[in-house]
Design a protein around this motif. Sequence first.
Motif, PDB file in Angstrom:
ATOM      1  N   ARG A 198       1.141  -0.963  -0.389  1.00  0.00           N
ATOM      2  CA  ARG A 198      -0.050  -0.252   0.088  1.00  0.00           C
ATOM      3  C   ARG A 198       1.195   1.075   0.199  1.00  0.00           C
ATOM      4  O   ARG A 198       2.177   1.668   0.669  1.00  0.00           O
ATOM      5  CB  ARG A 198      -0.662   0.008   1.316  1.00  0.00           C
ATOM      6  CG  ARG A 198      -1.929   0.873   1.543  1.00  0.00           C
ATOM      7  CD  ARG A 198      -2.956   1.552   2.695  1.00  0.00           C
ATOM      8  NE  ARG A 198      -3.215   2.638   2.922  1.00  0.00           N
ATOM      9  CZ  ARG A 198      -3.249   3.032   3.885  1.00  0.00           C
ATOM     10  NH1 ARG A 198      -2.217   3.427   4.668  1.00  0.00           N
ATOM     11  NH2 ARG A 198      -4.090   4.474   3.750  1.00  0.00           N
ATOM     12  N   TRP A 200       0.057   6.087  -0.093  1.00  0.00           N
ATOM     13  CA  TRP A 200      -0.070   6.770   0.188  1.00  0.00           C
ATOM     14  C   TRP A 200       0.797   8.590   0.452  1.00  0.00           C
ATOM     15  O   TRP A 200       1.515   8.037   0.314  1.00  0.00           O
ATOM     16  CB  TRP A 200      -1.212   6.395   1.810  1.00  0.00           C
ATOM     17  CG  TRP A 200      -0.287   6.289   2.695  1.00  0.00           C
ATOM     18  CD1 TRP A 200       0.316   5.879   3.286  1.00  0.00           C
ATOM     19  CD2 TRP A 200       0.231   7.932   3.911  1.00  0.00           C
ATOM     20  NE1 TRP A 200       1.362   6.071   3.794  1.00  0.00           N
ATOM     21  CE2 TRP A 200       1.037   6.800   4.591  1.00  0.00           C
ATOM     22  CE3 TRP A 200       0.035   8.971   3.747  1.00  0.00           C
ATOM     23  CZ2 TRP A 200       1.586   7.420   5.546  1.00  0.00           C
ATOM     24  CZ3 TRP A 200       0.826   9.443   4.345  1.00  0.00           C
ATOM     25  CH2 TRP A 200       1.268   8.945   5.853  1.00  0.00           C
ATOM     26  N   ASN A 202      -0.437  12.602   1.712  1.00  0.00           N
ATOM     27  CA  ASN A 202      -1.916  13.891   1.892  1.00  0.00           C
ATOM     28  C   ASN A 202      -0.877  14.892   2.227  1.00  0.00           C
ATOM     29  O   ASN A 202       0.171  14.776   1.430  1.00  0.00           O
ATOM     30  CB  ASN A 202      -1.543  13.068   3.814  1.00  0.00           C
ATOM     31  CG  ASN A 202      -2.376  12.201   3.742  1.00  0.00           C
ATOM     32  OD1 ASN A 202      -2.603  11.451   2.937  1.00  0.00           O
ATOM     33  ND2 ASN A 202      -1.779  11.601   5.558  1.00  0.00           N
ATOM     34  N   LYS A 207      -5.722  13.060   2.794  1.00  0.00           N
ATOM     35  CA  LYS A 207      -5.629  11.892   2.006  1.00  0.00           C
ATOM     36  C   LYS A 207      -5.679  12.394   0.233  1.00  0.00           C
ATOM     37  O   LYS A 207      -6.904  12.298  -0.263  1.00  0.00           O
ATOM     38  CB  LYS A 207      -6.595  11.027   1.993  1.00  0.00           C
ATOM     39  CG  LYS A 207      -6.430   9.306   1.337  1.00  0.00           C
ATOM     40  CD  LYS A 207      -4.532   9.476   2.256  1.00  0.00           C
ATOM     41  CE  LYS A 207      -4.486   8.757   3.038  1.00  0.00           C
ATOM     42  NZ  LYS A 207      -4.756   7.673   4.163  1.00  0.00           N
ATOM     43  N   GLN A 209      -3.460   9.867  -2.126  1.00  0.00           N
ATOM     44  CA  GLN A 209      -3.043   9.011  -2.649  1.00  0.00           C
ATOM     45  C   GLN A 209      -3.311   7.989  -2.379  1.00  0.00           C
ATOM     46  O   GLN A 209      -2.635   8.146  -1.056  1.00  0.00           O
ATOM     47  CB  GLN A 209      -1.675   8.939  -4.035  1.00  0.00           C
ATOM     48  CG  GLN A 209      -1.465   9.885  -4.627  1.00  0.00           C
ATOM     49  CD  GLN A 209      -0.384  10.155  -4.906  1.00  0.00           C
ATOM     50  OE1 GLN A 209       0.472  10.374  -5.006  1.00  0.00           O
ATOM     51  NE2 GLN A 209      -0.793   8.964  -6.599  1.00  0.00           N
ATOM     52  N   ASP A 210      -3.760   6.954  -2.558  1.00  0.00           N
ATOM     53  CA  ASP A 210      -4.199   5.670  -1.745  1.00  0.00           C
ATOM     54  C   ASP A 210      -4.100   4.483  -2.350  1.00  0.00           C
ATOM     55  O   ASP A 210      -5.826   3.828  -2.790  1.00  0.00           O
ATOM     56  CB  ASP A 210      -5.120   5.884  -0.287  1.00  0.00           C
ATOM     57  CG  ASP A 210      -5.757   5.148   0.342  1.00  0.00           C
ATOM     58  OD1 ASP A 210      -4.395   4.203   0.347  1.00  0.00           O
ATOM     59  OD2 ASP A 210      -6.715   4.621   0.604  1.00  0.00           O
ATOM     60  N   SER A 212      -2.338   0.738  -4.261  1.00  0.00           N
ATOM     61  CA  SER A 212      -1.290  -0.290  -4.046  1.00  0.00           C
ATOM     62  C   SER A 212      -0.784  -0.929  -5.342  1.00  0.00           C
ATOM     63  O   SER A 212      -0.926  -0.309  -6.250  1.00  0.00           O
ATOM     64  CB  SER A 212      -2.490  -2.260  -4.188  1.00  0.00           C
ATOM     65  OG  SER A 212      -2.119  -3.257  -3.617  1.00  0.00           O
ATOM     66  N   LEU A 265       4.250  10.650   2.893  1.00  0.00           N
ATOM     67  CA  LEU A 265       3.768  10.035   2.460  1.00  0.00           C
ATOM     68  C   LEU A 265       4.443   9.151   3.408  1.00  0.00           C
ATOM     69  O   LEU A 265       5.374   8.538   3.726  1.00  0.00           O
ATOM     70  CB  LEU A 265       3.709  10.385   0.700  1.00  0.00           C
ATOM     71  CG  LEU A 265       5.887  10.716   0.441  1.00  0.00           C
ATOM     72  CD1 LEU A 265       5.991  10.240  -0.773  1.00  0.00           C
ATOM     73  CD2 LEU A 265       5.532  12.506   0.332  1.00  0.00           C
TER      74      LEU A 265
END
Length: 283
Positions: A198, A200, A202, A207, A209-210, A212, A265
Amino acid sequence: MKLLRWGPAGQERPGILDASGTARDLSGLVPDIAGPVLSDAGLAMLRALDPETLPKVPEDARLGPCVGGTGKVICIGLNYSDHAAETGAEVPPEPITFMKATSALCGPNDPIIIPAGSRKTDWEVELAIIIGTQARYVQQADAFSHIAGYTIGNDVSERDWQAHRSGQWTKGKSSDHFGPVGPWLVTRDEVPDPQNLRLWLNVNGDKMQDGSTATMVYGAGFLVSYLSQFFTLHPGDIIMTGTPPGVGLGMKPPRYLSPGDVVELGIDGLGQQRQDVIADPRA
């Protein structure tokens, strides 16, 4: 094993995390996290050490890029199908490759510097591959043996320069501090499946991007093999493997970075980065 580099920019020293997460100084044993140290033999030597016998790194020490001696930074564009869709682009039939200048590299918590004249500075959290041994004409089945480990990269991008200033993407990707890398080089034995991580990002706590790495079009092993058909990969080279959806360019309306913003991130198992956004003090 988690390796790091610490100290003032351009004067970084090698380090390692102990079992408690305390950074320890390796400079009495190896010159840098670079070159032969990145080979399987070099990493095995470090793995055999007892980090708790080494001096502690000062708690307030700056972290630099987690690998030294980087000859090239190769980036892969549009390597997540959902990111390609948000930008209105087709998934490429072969990896899109471009270069980021090594002078863009900086530490994981160094500021993002918005260059003079920039109007569209954007973010991209990425899994970064660090090459450990020379690779040329490598088969995919052998590709992972050439990887020292993985880290986090933020492929900071000036979208107007990238898309509208003619020529290659490189000019929109290579400004100073457009390549935060780290905090650690996590050796490949600690990342058994790089396609199941995962990641991510901010901005100011929101948030953005989140995703995989499971949705990457071209995986880590394929990329090492593919790129080695065109040029030799050397120890310390970095491959930035692309970004999931949620970049500023893809928002409606688009959103870009401004001085005063804070970018955070991370990638599971690879740590986190934090960057204050500032204007270029030289402008």
